[in-house]
Design an enzyme around this catalytic site. Structure first.
Site, PDB file in Angstrom:
ATOM      1  N   GLU A   1      -2.303  -7.776   6.802  1.00  0.00           N
ATOM      2  CA  GLU A   1      -0.979  -7.770   7.416  1.00  0.00           C
ATOM      3  C   GLU A   1      -0.919  -8.751   8.588  1.00  0.00           C
ATOM      4  O   GLU A   1      -1.950  -9.087   9.200  1.00  0.00           O
ATOM      5  CB  GLU A   1      -0.650  -6.349   7.899  1.00  0.00           C
ATOM      6  CG  GLU A   1       0.699  -6.171   8.556  1.00  0.00           C
ATOM      7  CD  GLU A   1       1.871  -6.494   7.650  1.00  0.00           C
ATOM      8  OE1 GLU A   1       2.008  -7.682   7.272  1.00  0.00           O
ATOM      9  OE2 GLU A   1       2.659  -5.579   7.343  1.00  0.00           O
TER      10      GLU A   1
ATOM     11  N   HIS B   1       0.847  -1.199   0.000  1.00  0.00           N
ATOM     12  CA  HIS B   1       0.000   0.000   0.000  1.00  0.00           C
ATOM     13  C   HIS B   1       0.878   1.243   0.000  1.00  0.00           C
ATOM     14  O   HIS B   1       2.079   1.192   0.315  1.00  0.00           O
ATOM     15  CB  HIS B   1      -0.890  -0.010   1.245  1.00  0.00           C
ATOM     16  CG  HIS B   1      -0.103  -0.158   2.522  1.00  0.00           C
ATOM     17  ND1 HIS B   1       0.577   0.886   3.114  1.00  0.00           N
ATOM     18  CD2 HIS B   1       0.149  -1.248   3.289  1.00  0.00           C
ATOM     19  CE1 HIS B   1       1.196   0.468   4.190  1.00  0.00           C
ATOM     20  NE2 HIS B   1       0.959  -0.845   4.324  1.00  0.00           N
TER      21      HIS B   1
END
Length: 586
Positions: free
Chosen positions: A459, A372
């Site tokens: 994550e 990201h």
């Protein structure tokens, strides 16, 4: 004993952690203990190569091909002041290094379990020894299939997997008996090798009895894969399995191995699509002679290979479905998973093998990996959470949208092709992909880059340490920080995840990644992408936590059935940001 007294006793107990000098340091257990399940050994000392991103905002191809390896060493397990044995070269213990202190005798547990049960990432160690024999006509991708399968079993399941090329044992004098014996001996050495970790408890229980008959029944998980790099040259060899008689002889000889119980599985690759066969031939030729061919040369090469295939087919005997080989275990892969036939396949690992083989193919495939854009927690150096992007991160999302349209969705000739987009469920990845265009193409049959959100891509979960910085963790929980530094791949955050937990949840997603032929853009997170990157780049999983997945960079990995190694290209899109993570980041 009263509850108060019990609490007092627990608080007085100190666990021990062995430091690098071999001495012991005190470690008081936390409120919840330290759930550090994972797997073996110290991660390697290799570090991923880092690059300095240019300040230029335009996409730049930074480098090609990256690989890594890890060396393995002998280790011993100490019991008190003595040693109960030493592993053979290349062996590893089936538990995480950060669990080691839990396996030492203490005053309250003088007879500890010396080897804890395996976790998902070590499921490949559970079960019998297996020998897989690759069958099929030339240009079916047997080498590729054996290589991908070995990679998958080692990376995701921790299986001790080795490939044996039958052509390496072909005798120049044409003596099949000597080549048969040589390969048999090497197989025996590999399959008979003891799994020290699995047998540690038996050895201690029997007080060192080295000849306990139960040893052969202890889980091993060793997998030998037999294939022929040149089908024609190996046809007459027994180990090629090219006839019913040869397959029977393979099973008989392996069943006769002393003190080794072996399960034989034949894997046959069948192609019925003429265009697929032609494509395999051309990619095989291009992999060996990477030059552009004119149409006449290309046609002549295809015709020559087709002639060879016809000649081989006349003498080759496929796995029989008339009942004469129903007592054998086999897998038939027809047109790379379009149809799968299995017979007498039982057990955890064989079933995972069937599932994986049902998804792979020899066609060229490109995967684009990117983190990201910079998030607010990146700036603050905090772990986890669900923060939004910074202004730098939003600028990256705009550049990524343009890159996806101009690069990911185009083939080598600049034509638009169907492509896919995957993100995690966290807002920073969804925001990063917000500018990727989604036109409807292929006469209305394909919604380009339609975003699929996968929680598997989230994550790694830091548990109680979510939202903390590493400085805060070191100050407040110093021993936990020490354990993580000692064993980054196996350490599990309290009430959180380890890298091995991450590997386990990415396993089904990698099956899906392997199955597609369209380019895929994956927008995810550092730890998650480290695992995916390491798997596809053939980097040992112990080194996965050390891979550098830089912000604002796209990693393109291309591979097919006839390339020995995947091809890596890096594109830095910018904007330039200051390093936002310390060395001991996720």
């Amino acid at each position: 004993m009263t509850e108060q007294g019990m609490v007092g006793m627990v608080e007085s107990v100190q666990c021990k952690v062995r430091d690098s000098t071999g001495m012991y340091a005190s470690r008081a257990p936390g409120i919840y203990g330290s759930p550090t399940n994972g797997v073996y050994g110290s991660p390697g000392k290799h570090m991923a190569n880092r690059h300095n991103a240019s300040e230029d905002d335009k996409p730049k191809r930074l480098s090609t091909n990256s690989n890594g390896s890890v060396s393995k060493h002998k280790r011993s397990v100490s019991a008190g002041g003595g040693s109960i044995g030493e592993e053979e070269e290349g062996e590893d213990y089936s538990y995480v290094e950060s669990q080691k202190h839990l396996l030492e005798p203490t005053h309250y547990n003088p007879l500890p379990n010396r080897v804890p049960p395996p976790i998902a990432a070590l499921a490949g160690n559970i079960g019998e020894r297996h020998v897989l024999v690759m069958l099929g006509l030339p240009c079916r991708g047997k080498m590729f299939t054996s290589r991908r399968l070995q990679r998958y079993l080692k990376f995701f399941h921790g299986a001790d997997c080795r490939r044996f090329d039958v052509c390496d044992y072909t005798s120049d004098e044409g003596s099949e008996s000597s080549s048969f014996t040589d390969l048999f001996d090497d197989l025996y050495k590999f399959l008979h090798k003891e799994d020290w970790s699995a047998q540690t408890n038996i050895r201690l229980y029997e007080d060192g009895d080295m000849d306990d008959p139960r040893k052969k029944n202890v889980d091993s998980g060793r997998v030998a894969i037999l294939f022929a790099s040149d089908s024609e040259a190996a046809f007459q060899e027994t180990w090629s399995g090219s006839s019913k008689e040869r397959r029977r002889l393979i099973c008989e000889q392996l069943s006769s191995m002393r003190d080794v119980r072996v399960k034989v599985i034949f894997v046959e690759l069948i192609c019925t699509d003429p265009e697929l066969i032609k494509s395999n031939i051309l990619r095989k030729v291009h992999a060996s002679v990477p030059t552009e061919l004119d149409d006449s040369t290309r046609g002549a090469i295809v015709a020559e290979w087709e002639k060879k295939i016809i000649g081989y087919r006349r003498k080759y005997v496929t796995m029989q479905d008339d009942g004469s080989e129903d007592d054998l275990s086999y897998i038939k892969l027809i047109d790379y998973g379009e149809k799968v036939v299995t017979n007498s396949i039982h057990g955890y690992l064989p079933m995972r093998i069937v599932q994986f083989l049902s998804n792979i193919h020899t066609k060229s495939h490109s995967i684009y990996l990117t983190r990201h854009g910079q998030s607010e927690y990146n700036v603050l150096k905090k772990l986890g959470g669900n923060p939004p992007l910074t202004e730098y991160g939003r600028e990256y999302s705009r550049r990524l949208g343009k890159f996806a349209k101009e690069v990911c969705c185009k083939n080598a000739q600049g034509q638009e092709v169907p492509a896919r987009l995957w993100t995690s469920s966290l807002q920073r990845t969804i925001e990063t992909a917000q500018y990727v265009p989604h036109p409807v193409i292929c006469e209305g049959t394909w919604h380009q880059m339609s975003n699929r959100v996968y929680r598997n891509l989230d994550e790694i979960f830091a548990g109680e340490y979510e939202g903390m910085t590493y400085d805060q963790i070191e100050k407040r929980h110093g021993t936990e920080a020490t354990l993580r530094k000692m064993d980054k791949i196996g350490y599990r955050y309290p009430r959180g995840e380890s890298y091995f937990d991450l590997i386990a949840r990415l396993d089904p997603l990698v099956h899906e990644l392997e199955s597609y032929t369209e380019p895929i853009l994956v927008v995810s997170h550092q730890a998650t992408l480290r695992v995916i990157y390491s798997y596809f780049m053939d980097i040992d999983r112990e080194l996965a936590p050390k891979q550098d997945i830089s912000l604002h960079t796209v990693f393109k990995i291309t591979y097919d059935g006839f390339l020995e190694q995947p091809v890596l290209e890096k594109f830095y899109l910018g904007p330039e940001v200051a390093p936002t993570h310390q060395t001991e980041t996720k």
